[in-house]
Design an enzyme around this catalytic site. Sequence first.
Site, PDB file in Angstrom:
ATOM      1  CG  ASN A  24      70.853 102.047 -23.401  1.00 49.42           C
ATOM      2  OD1 ASN A  24      71.128 101.683 -24.061  1.00 49.42           O
ATOM      3  ND2 ASN A  24      69.717 100.735 -22.886  1.00 49.42           N
ATOM      4  CG  ASP A  35      70.866  93.326 -12.390  1.00 51.80           C
ATOM      5  OD1 ASP A  35      69.499  92.427 -12.847  1.00 51.80           O
ATOM      6  OD2 ASP A  35      71.377  94.069 -12.475  1.00 51.80           O
ATOM      7  CD  GLU A  53     106.087  83.334 -19.739  1.00 47.06           C
ATOM      8  OE1 GLU A  53     107.151  83.401 -19.793  1.00 47.06           O
ATOM      9  OE2 GLU A  53     105.445  83.528 -21.089  1.00 47.06           O
ATOM     10  CD  GLN A 113     102.007  94.227 -11.158  1.00 48.40           C
ATOM     11  OE1 GLN A 113     102.222  93.427 -11.693  1.00 48.40           O
ATOM     12  NE2 GLN A 113     101.429  93.338  -9.838  1.00 48.40           N
ATOM     13  CB  CYS A 146      94.070 100.051 -13.434  1.00 53.80           C
ATOM     14  SG  CYS A 146      94.948  99.795 -12.589  1.00 53.80           S
ATOM     15  NE  ARG A 171      72.584  91.648 -10.518  1.00 52.73           N
ATOM     16  CZ  ARG A 171      73.740  92.021 -11.246  1.00 52.73           C
ATOM     17  NH1 ARG A 171      75.119  91.154 -10.519  1.00 52.73           N
ATOM     18  NH2 ARG A 171      74.233  92.239 -12.349  1.00 52.73           N
ATOM     19  CB  SER A 220     109.701  84.259 -17.547  1.00 52.51           C
ATOM     20  OG  SER A 220     107.978  84.159 -17.494  1.00 52.51           O
ATOM     21  CB  CYS A 227      99.134  95.476 -13.627  1.00 50.61           C
ATOM     22  SG  CYS A 227      99.195  95.180 -15.383  1.00 50.61           S
TER      23      CYS A 227
HETATM   24  C1  LIG Z   1      79.143  99.375 -17.740  1.00 44.63           C
HETATM   25  C2  LIG Z   1      77.772  99.336 -17.902  1.00 44.63           C
HETATM   26  C3  LIG Z   1      76.594  98.314 -16.515  1.00 44.63           C
HETATM   27  C4  LIG Z   1      75.673  98.353 -16.511  1.00 44.63           C
HETATM   28  N1  LIG Z   1      75.282  97.442 -15.537  1.00 44.63           N
HETATM   29  C5  LIG Z   1      74.038  97.259 -15.600  1.00 44.63           C
HETATM   30  C6  LIG Z   1      73.309  96.494 -14.438  1.00 44.63           C
HETATM   31  O1  LIG Z   1      74.410  95.513 -13.623  1.00 44.63           O
HETATM   32  N2  LIG Z   1      72.049  95.964 -14.562  1.00 44.63           N
HETATM   33  C7  LIG Z   1      71.222  96.267 -14.989  1.00 44.63           C
HETATM   34  O2  LIG Z   1      69.798  96.754 -15.200  1.00 44.63           O
HETATM   35  N3  LIG Z   1      71.618  97.725 -15.951  1.00 44.63           N
HETATM   36  C8  LIG Z   1      73.319  98.198 -15.948  1.00 44.63           C
HETATM   37  N4  LIG Z   1      73.306  98.650 -17.107  1.00 44.63           N
HETATM   38  C9  LIG Z   1      72.692  99.841 -17.664  1.00 44.63           C
HETATM   39  C10 LIG Z   1      72.093 101.109 -17.156  1.00 44.63           C
HETATM   40  O3  LIG Z   1      71.450 101.099 -15.616  1.00 44.63           O
HETATM   41  C11 LIG Z   1      70.755 101.458 -17.898  1.00 44.63           C
HETATM   42  O4  LIG Z   1      71.684 102.019 -19.146  1.00 44.63           O
HETATM   43  C12 LIG Z   1      70.681 102.770 -16.991  1.00 44.63           C
HETATM   44  O5  LIG Z   1      69.951 102.922 -15.759  1.00 44.63           O
HETATM   45  C13 LIG Z   1      69.667 103.663 -18.299  1.00 44.63           C
HETATM   46  O6  LIG Z   1      69.795 105.296 -17.431  1.00 44.63           O
HETATM   47  P1  LIG Z   1      70.625 106.318 -18.566  1.00 44.63           P
HETATM   48  O7  LIG Z   1      70.205 107.147 -17.395  1.00 44.63           O
HETATM   49  O8  LIG Z   1      71.772 105.988 -18.505  1.00 44.63           O
HETATM   50  O9  LIG Z   1      69.882 106.217 -20.153  1.00 44.63           O
HETATM   51  P2  LIG Z   1      70.287 107.001 -20.986  1.00 44.63           P
HETATM   52  O10 LIG Z   1      71.377 106.345 -21.847  1.00 44.63           O
HETATM   53  O11 LIG Z   1      70.984 107.775 -20.538  1.00 44.63           O
HETATM   54  O12 LIG Z   1      68.588 106.886 -21.749  1.00 44.63           O
HETATM   55  C14 LIG Z   1      68.576 105.108 -22.020  1.00 44.63           C
HETATM   56  C15 LIG Z   1      67.043 104.972 -22.999  1.00 44.63           C
HETATM   57  O13 LIG Z   1      65.682 105.982 -21.698  1.00 44.63           O
HETATM   58  C16 LIG Z   1      65.271 106.617 -22.365  1.00 44.63           C
HETATM   59  N5  LIG Z   1      64.360 108.057 -21.067  1.00 44.63           N
HETATM   60  C17 LIG Z   1      65.597 108.138 -20.166  1.00 44.63           C
HETATM   61  N6  LIG Z   1      64.589 108.935 -19.692  1.00 44.63           N
HETATM   62  C18 LIG Z   1      63.448 108.786 -19.784  1.00 44.63           C
HETATM   63  C19 LIG Z   1      62.306 108.914 -19.624  1.00 44.63           C
HETATM   64  N7  LIG Z   1      62.043 110.160 -17.888  1.00 44.63           N
HETATM   65  N8  LIG Z   1      61.197 109.627 -20.046  1.00 44.63           N
HETATM   66  C20 LIG Z   1      61.358 108.395 -21.532  1.00 44.63           C
HETATM   67  N9  LIG Z   1      62.250 107.809 -21.397  1.00 44.63           N
HETATM   68  C21 LIG Z   1      64.144 108.122 -20.970  1.00 44.63           C
HETATM   69  C22 LIG Z   1      65.527 107.471 -23.194  1.00 44.63           C
HETATM   70  O14 LIG Z   1      65.277 108.201 -23.946  1.00 44.63           O
HETATM   71  C23 LIG Z   1      66.886 106.424 -23.850  1.00 44.63           C
HETATM   72  O15 LIG Z   1      65.888 105.996 -25.044  1.00 44.63           O
HETATM   73  C24 LIG Z   1      74.608  99.007 -17.246  1.00 44.63           C
HETATM   74  C25 LIG Z   1      75.179  99.772 -17.970  1.00 44.63           C
HETATM   75  C26 LIG Z   1      76.405 100.134 -18.143  1.00 44.63           C
HETATM   76  C27 LIG Z   1      77.092 101.474 -19.556  1.00 44.63           C
HETATM   77  S1  FES Z   2      98.914  98.365 -12.761  1.00 44.82           S
HETATM   78 FE1  FES Z   2      98.251  97.510 -14.833  1.00 44.82          FE
HETATM   79  S2  FES Z   2      95.791  97.821 -15.013  1.00 44.82           S
HETATM   80 FE2  FES Z   2      96.042  98.296 -13.342  1.00 44.82          FE
END
Ligand SMILES: Cc1cc2nc3c(=O)[nH]c(=O)nc-3n(C[C@H](O)[C@H](O)[C@H](O)COP(=O)(O)OP(=O)(O)OC[C@H]3O[C@@H](n4cnc5c(N)ncnc54)[C@H](O)[C@@H]3O)c2cc1C
Ligand code: FES
Length: 1254
Positions: free
Chosen positions: A215, A314, A1185, A88, A92, A376, A1004, A126
């Site tokens: 993270n 999780d 709407e 739409q 996205c 969960r 609308s 949308c």
């Molecule tokens: C949109 C979104 C949705 C998410 N949904 C979920 C969810 O549903 N459930 C859930 O559990 N999580 C969720 N997360 C979190 C995500 O799983 C964690 O952010 C992820 O696992 C972190 O891993 P990374 O590699 O991205 O960490 P990074 O961001 O790269 O690092 C995070 C931290 O970990 C440290 N680190 C990384 N690797 C090591 C290592 N080998 N040894 C020591 N320290 C280390 C880093 O120094 C840093 O401080 C979500 C995140 C986002 C952005």
């Molecule tokens: S078409 Fe508008 S957000 Fe998906």
Amino acid sequence: MLLSFLRKNLRLTGTKYGCGGGGCGACTVMVSRYDPQTKNINHWSVNACLLPVCQLHGAAVTTVEGIGSTKTKLHPVQERIAKAHGSQCGFCTPGMVMSMYTLLRNNPQPTMEDVTEGLAGNLCRCTGYRPIVDGYRTFCEGQPELFSKGDLLPLDPTQDLIFPPELMRLAEVKDQTTQRFCGERMTWISPGSLNELLQLKADYPQAPLVMGNTNIGLDMKFKGIFHPVIISPTQVPELFKVTQKPEGVCVGAGCSMSFLKSVLERSINDFPPESTHMFRALLQQIKLVGGQQIRNVAVSTLGGNIASAYPNSDLTPILAAGRCTLVALSKDGRRRVPIDKDFFLGFAKTVLKPDEIVLSVFIPASRPNEIVHAFRHAPRKESALATVNAGMRVWFNENSNVVKEISIYYGGVGATILSADRACQQIVGRYRVNLCCHIKLGPSAPGGKVDFRRSLTLSLFFKFNLVSGSAIWSFYTGKIMCVLCVQNVLEGQSAQDPVGRPMMHRTALSQATGEAVYCDDLPQTDGELFLVIVTSSRPHAKITHIDFSEALKLPGVVDVITAKDIPGKRFRTFTGYDEELLAEDEVTCVGQMVCAVVADSKAHAKRGAAAVKISYEDLQDRIFTVEEAIEKESFFLPRRQIERGDVEKGLREAEQVYEGEIRIGGQEHFYLETQSFLVIPIGEEKEMKVYLSTQHPAFTQEAVAETLGIPSNRVSCHVKRLGGAFGGKVTKTAILASITAVAASNLASIRGEDMLITGGRHPVWGIYKVGFMKDGRITAADFQYYANAGNVVDESVLVAEKILLHLDNAYNIPNLRGRSAACKTNLPSNTAFRGFGVPQCMLVVESMIDDVALKLGRLPEEVSIREINMYKEVSLTHYKMEFDPENLVRCWNECMKKADFRQRRQGIDLFNQQNQFKKRGIAIVPIKYGIGFAEAFLNQAAALVHIYKDGSVLVSHGGTEMGQGIHTKVQQVASRELNIPTSLIHISETSTQCVPNTCPSAASFGTDANGMAVKDACQILYNRLEPIRKKNPKGTWQNWIITAFLQKISLSATGYYRGHDLDMDWEKQEGKPYAYFTYAVGCSEVELDCLTGEYRTLRTDIVVDIGRSINPSIDIGQIEGAFMQGLGLYTMEELKFSPSGVLYTRGPSQYKIPSFCDVPLKFNVYLLAGSSNPHAIYSSKGIGEPTVFLGSSVFFAIKDAVTAARKDAGLTGPFQLNSPATPERACLACATHFTQMVRDESTSGPAQPWALNI
Ligand SMILES: Cc1cc2nc3c(=O)[nH]c(=O)nc-3n(C[C@H](O)[C@H](O)[C@H](O)COP(=O)(O)OP(=O)(O)OC[C@H]3O[C@@H](n4cnc5c(N)ncnc54)[C@H](O)[C@@H]3O)c2cc1C
Ligand code: FES
Ligand code: FES
């Protein structure tokens, strides 16, 4: 990040910014790497907004532009989403396309489960998702053939780009030298070996290890945390090693969740079934972590997830419960550390030393008689962080039910994961037992939902008891199916005439290829400046000083704009109130705009904004809730009232009287494209060109001109298209554009700022008193509505008026009174939102009907209370407007029949008798929705149509294209009127230079008004050509046009539509504020898990009267999209404010809109046949709407299921269920003995709750 690199450096703007935090999927691209060991090329869909460019050494990135285009050849994933009407506004769409493309690259024959899993990380505001699912269903075998495959491009792998051979060579050479990238402030180091990594960690113990960056990236972007050095160990092979032993699996800390998932799937196959409990439990959790894109980049348990140590991970509860250990490594040596309660020290803290890394995690196989499960509960089933999660393991004595060992860990109930130690000690040596709640949460615990979270700890354990005793706990699942009943065109209509036919959105293909241009996609201009707004951090305070000296010292910062710099008017006036553009002396909410920093890049402007220091003197009289506003009489005037009949008499004569109330929360527009502006000074005679994303270009033109103190004729506003709007891009857009114009710069707001500044739907508190007879007839109703308007009036008074005009919905209540008030509070000001108060007030009246039914001990539909009270014959509304409800009644009867309501009701009753903790509910609701603006002048429209000498036609009109398909419908209108194919007709943009003094595309009414204006212009031109056509009847269009030119006949015409003369006299309380009514009825059935409040919409049937649709596929898109937005409003979307008025919910991670997993499993939409409408173009009706309200059928179905649960608990009669009916509210309302237990133990103290009830 890759996203800004693609968009700004490479000018590949098909990849979109939607949230910047991995939560929306708009930025999805495919990353491919060659694995020299397996010789495979692996493809992942990833979020470009979180992917550091430095991490991409050796990887190939494919964007939406790389897979196909309208200029060369489309890719089937692009073509099919477009042809299925799955695009739409299109914002996205490139993200959806890339998620699906990646899936197909990995698996050319996916199942429907693969498709929905692959798309779970992509949001669309949308479409309602159904058409996207249907478009991509065509790639799966054995699915219903909704489209003729012959009309679709085949999936042809030879069309795909090859992986660059030089990257293969690079991977084979394994050149693992250290990479070092130095930026303005930051150094990025990617070590080539484990030793080097350990040395770096010793040298820079505070430097984070960036793996997935999901993270750390968020911390840096949104919390302003800065790391001068970053270590990225993605080249260190030891971090990706996986070994399998008989005792379990050891997984390298660098493995992505997706990879871990495949490791676990393999292990489940390789190990004896009884040893795989732990693997299965972990797998189950991993499948629900984030969306596919997050799982693809995020490191597994070993790394990011474990080291981040955040409370609702999780994985950590199940790893802890499941006896997992990790290897921690530093230059000083290695140690094996159990992942248990001693490992996690607090929020984001573990026992790991600063110089230690996690090398690997060992996941043990389960022992005989050992059972492991993970649970969960999240606000949305997919792509949402858990509210509460748990890992539970029990080890029984051999051949007995006596517990030898038990371990229970919860996430989401404290600063870190918690072990239910005390309960476990009590259980050991006993048979299965119930748990009593030892998890304590104070009333102001972060995250709120205190009782709910505590009750979840019990109910999840109860489920564990069930499943570990081999009981099966299943929740309804299934595939999304639909029936769409469109219309046939009228007999005798020419084949070329497109009106009434399901024509594809005219730019759907360019939207799917990323070629469609949105405001922020415009090419950079020379010397372009960027603006970032600085907002108030106080709810009510005097500004004592603004110090921007530090900001001005920063690199790239050019200027700071305050109110004093505005050359013209410093405020906008709405309904008699002035709204300051930038606060000068006083702020009245957190998020109010105070000043703006202008710099040579977005990053510099952002740094500059962070350096601005505003000093305040707090003012004490802060008002946040409607109760506080009522107490302090803080209202925007006028307050309106409307009454018919004699309410007091009606109440007196009633056999029963009931008083009830309901609160409806606000809603964030969450258009995928955030507010976006580009202001270009022409450099001559003060001319300004404003490119922006607004529903009301003329209003912005006026605002910019007034702000700059120049006439409107020097300002031209240009709107190509909007990436969604829903009412949120009318007034606030004009204010933001005016500020941007002062700096003559570029502003593309970031999601959090957008959500904070622009307000949303008004939360409403509805109170009612109703009198009724034993047979269900309502004799009188008295309503009072309080809308939380926020700090400035905006359109709130008009919203409060529209609430009163729709308070009757579909019911003929003889004695009826309504009073409404827009409460002035110290929260960000609310504004227009699809339905403009109607979705709120109608929920109040339907809630009242529900209460009457419950009071009488009857179902609301059984010789229905709704039916009994519905308008049935030509009637007057409470404001004395005559209308014929015949089609309303037809919609009702047809929906009852199509939904097989009565039969299903019986089935549901039986199901509820047989199930204690799962209940089903069904509800059907009608709607009568007034179309048009009560302010007559807003109903006019104009158009300009040019015919060029080659016969091509350019149409301009006052409507803006925001996904609702107005340009497509207008193209159909022009095609019919000029009798030429649509291919000859082009609509470029909405511009105040072509069509002046336009009205907003809202209410609308866009197609009704602009369609008529275009029709008028085309008819003028067609008539002008008449003599030429007559003279040369066999000539072609092109012949006629060139002849007309040679004969000096003007080939340009303006069209005008005066619109209906609508009005409402509030003094007399009567009028004709609407041109006509759109009618619809929706019926939904849900299954509710009473233990967690989780629900699934099993089926929705909708019957809508939209007259004779100009384009049924576009209208069905509006119906489904609005329904899903309503479903979000009434069941899941929650805005949360802190006790000091700070908006907590500022992005998709905190604010959940419906996703693929929320689409009703059966979703049937029928257009009422044989309807017509003399009041609108070609007998059509406005539909943008109305059907938002049909989302409330899901709310009432949940309420129906809760009623069944309450009956089991011995509770009958009316009860208050506020909207949204979130799992929290539904679960607590069910009053199971778990919720009773926590309430009995509840530690309600004097502490302030975490969030306000506004
Ligand atoms: C949109 C979104 C949705 C998410 N949904 C979920 C969810 O549903 N459930 C859930 O559990 N999580 C969720 N997360 C979190 C995500 O799983 C964690 O952010 C992820 O696992 C972190 O891993 P990374 O590699 O991205 O960490 P990074 O961001 O790269 O690092 C995070 C931290 O970990 C440290 N680190 C990384 N690797 C090591 C290592 N080998 N040894 C020591 N320290 C280390 C880093 O120094 C840093 O401080 C979500 C995140 C986002 C952005
Ligand atoms: S078409 Fe508008 S957000 Fe998906
Ligand atoms: S912009 Fe990247 S996920 Fe939203």
